[in-house]
Design a protein around this motif. Structure first.
Motif, short mmCIF file in Angstrom:
data_model
loop_
_atom_site.label_atom_id
_atom_site.label_comp_id
_atom_site.label_asym_id
_atom_site.label_seq_id
_atom_site.Cartn_x
_atom_site.Cartn_y
_atom_site.Cartn_z
N CYS A 101 5.41 8.36 -5.18
CA CYS A 101 6.10 7.11 -4.84
C CYS A 101 7.32 6.84 -5.71
O CYS A 101 7.29 7.02 -6.94
CB CYS A 101 5.14 5.93 -4.99
N SER A 102 8.37 6.37 -5.06
CA SER A 102 9.56 5.89 -5.77
C SER A 102 9.44 4.38 -5.97
O SER A 102 8.92 3.67 -5.11
CB SER A 102 10.82 6.20 -4.97
N VAL A 103 9.91 3.93 -7.11
CA VAL A 103 9.86 2.50 -7.45
C VAL A 103 11.28 2.04 -7.74
O VAL A 103 12.00 2.67 -8.53
CB VAL A 103 8.95 2.25 -8.68
N ASP A 104 11.70 0.96 -7.11
CA ASP A 104 13.05 0.43 -7.34
C ASP A 104 13.25 0.13 -8.82
O ASP A 104 12.42 -0.52 -9.46
CB ASP A 104 13.26 -0.86 -6.53
N GLY A 105 14.35 0.63 -9.36
CA GLY A 105 14.67 0.40 -10.76
C GLY A 105 14.08 1.42 -11.70
O GLY A 105 14.32 1.37 -12.91
N LEU A 106 13.29 2.36 -11.17
CA LEU A 106 12.67 3.39 -11.99
C LEU A 106 13.14 4.75 -11.49
O LEU A 106 13.00 5.06 -10.30
CB LEU A 106 11.14 3.28 -11.90
N ALA A 107 13.72 5.54 -12.38
CA ALA A 107 14.32 6.80 -11.96
C ALA A 107 13.28 7.83 -11.55
O ALA A 107 13.51 8.63 -10.64
CB ALA A 107 15.19 7.37 -13.10
N GLU A 108 12.12 7.81 -12.20
CA GLU A 108 11.11 8.84 -11.96
C GLU A 108 10.03 8.32 -11.01
O GLU A 108 9.61 7.17 -11.11
CB GLU A 108 10.46 9.27 -13.27
N PRO A 109 9.55 9.18 -10.10
CA PRO A 109 8.46 8.76 -9.21
C PRO A 109 7.15 8.62 -9.96
O PRO A 109 6.97 9.20 -11.04
CB PRO A 109 8.39 9.91 -8.19
N MET B 199 0.84 -1.20 0.00
CA MET B 199 0.00 0.00 0.00
C MET B 199 0.88 1.25 0.00
O MET B 199 0.74 2.12 0.86
CB MET B 199 -0.93 -0.01 1.22
N LYS B 200 1.78 1.33 -0.94
CA LYS B 200 2.73 2.44 -0.93
C LYS B 200 2.05 3.78 -1.22
O LYS B 200 2.24 4.75 -0.50
CB LYS B 200 3.85 2.19 -1.94
N TRP B 201 1.27 3.82 -2.31
CA TRP B 201 0.66 5.10 -2.67
C TRP B 201 -0.39 5.52 -1.65
O TRP B 201 -0.45 6.70 -1.28
CB TRP B 201 0.03 5.03 -4.07
N ILE B 202 -1.20 4.59 -1.19
CA ILE B 202 -2.24 4.93 -0.23
C ILE B 202 -1.62 5.48 1.05
O ILE B 202 -2.11 6.46 1.62
CB ILE B 202 -3.14 3.71 0.06
N ARG B 203 -0.53 4.88 1.49
CA ARG B 203 0.14 5.39 2.69
C ARG B 203 0.64 6.81 2.48
O ARG B 203 0.46 7.69 3.33
CB ARG B 203 1.30 4.47 3.07
#
Length: 254
Positions: free
Chosen positions: A179-187, A1-5
């Motif tokens: 949100c930041s995503v591992d392996g993705l430079a842009e949030p 629940m990354k974005w919801i948090r």
């Protein structure tokens, strides 16, 4: 629940920091609506969603007057005719706001809420400028982090926030995404729409409280599942006719 948090944290920041501005915005709206006028609501791009959330929909009531120019908001075609390139270009065109406002009688007894996350495009800036010049109190709903991240590009050297009596901060980060995503430079995962509609509904509820306290019971558009079909139809018709009456009064006439 990354974005919801992260979204819950964003709403918490708005709750902690925007109490005074939300109170002021509701008072401005209640004064205009309670006095028989309207609160013009305006946005371009995705900021149109704040306008649509305000009125008309279930749980809303007349007095808020939506102004949305399709040429500045029609993103869903994406490419080709009526595509996103054109819409993004048009919302930066100087002078368009004056052409839009020329359709309306701008009365100091009315008010306005202008939505723009960046607060940097010409059309919302000049919309606020035109409304204030006509004597209307203006509420700006914008992201202060976003709008101060770069120097303003408008010839006036100003931002939307510079042309408002009340500035409500959406509290979203530069670039909007939460949100930041591992392996993705842009949030990824923007938060401004959630923030804007939360601000809208807070203003809507607080304004309703003030209107009722002042003696006007607004006809609230309500679902038949909640109030029954006859009452739902009655409320819709009452809200529709009340909106039509107020909207007709501000439409510019010969």
């Amino acid at each position: 629940m990354k974005w919801i948090r992260r979204a819950m944290e964003l709403l918490g920041e708005i709750e902690r920091t925007q109490e005074e501005t939300l109170t002021s915005a509701a008072r401005i709206a209640a004064a205009a609506i309670g006095g028989g006028g309207v609160v013009h609501t305006f946005g371009t791009g995705h900021s149109r969603m704040g306008v649509e959330e305000m009125f008309p929909r279930y749980g809303s009531y007349p007095g808020f007057h939506p102004i949305v120019d399709l040429s500045t908001t029609f993103y869903t075609q994406v490419a080709g005719s009526n595509g996103m390139r054109q819409a993004m270009f048009i919302e930066r065109v100087e002078g368009l706001a004056d052409a839009i406002l020329a359709n309306f009688e701008l009365r100091p007894t009315d008010a306005a809420i202008v939505f723009s996350v960046s607060g940097l495009n010409a059309v919302p800036i000049e919309m606020a400028m035109g409304l204030r010049k006509a004597g209307l109190p203006v509420v700006a709903v914008t992201s202060m982090r976003e709008t101060t991240a770069v120097e303003p590009g408008h010839p006036s050297g100003t931002r939307l926030a510079d042309h408002a009596d009340v500035v409500i901060d959406l509290c979203t980060p530069v670039g909007d995404a939460l949100c930041s995503v591992d392996g993705l430079a842009e949030p990824v995962g923007p938060g401004s729409t959630l923030a804007a509609v939360s601000v809208v509904n807070e203003i809507k509820v607080r304004t309703a409280e003030l209107l009722v306290a002042g003696g006007w019971i607004p006809p609230v558009i309500s679902s038949a599942k909640l109030v029954g079909a006859p009452r739902s139809e009655e409320l819709f018709e009452a809200a529709y006719l009340e909106h039509a009456r107020r909207a007709a009064a501000v439409l510019r006439k010969p």
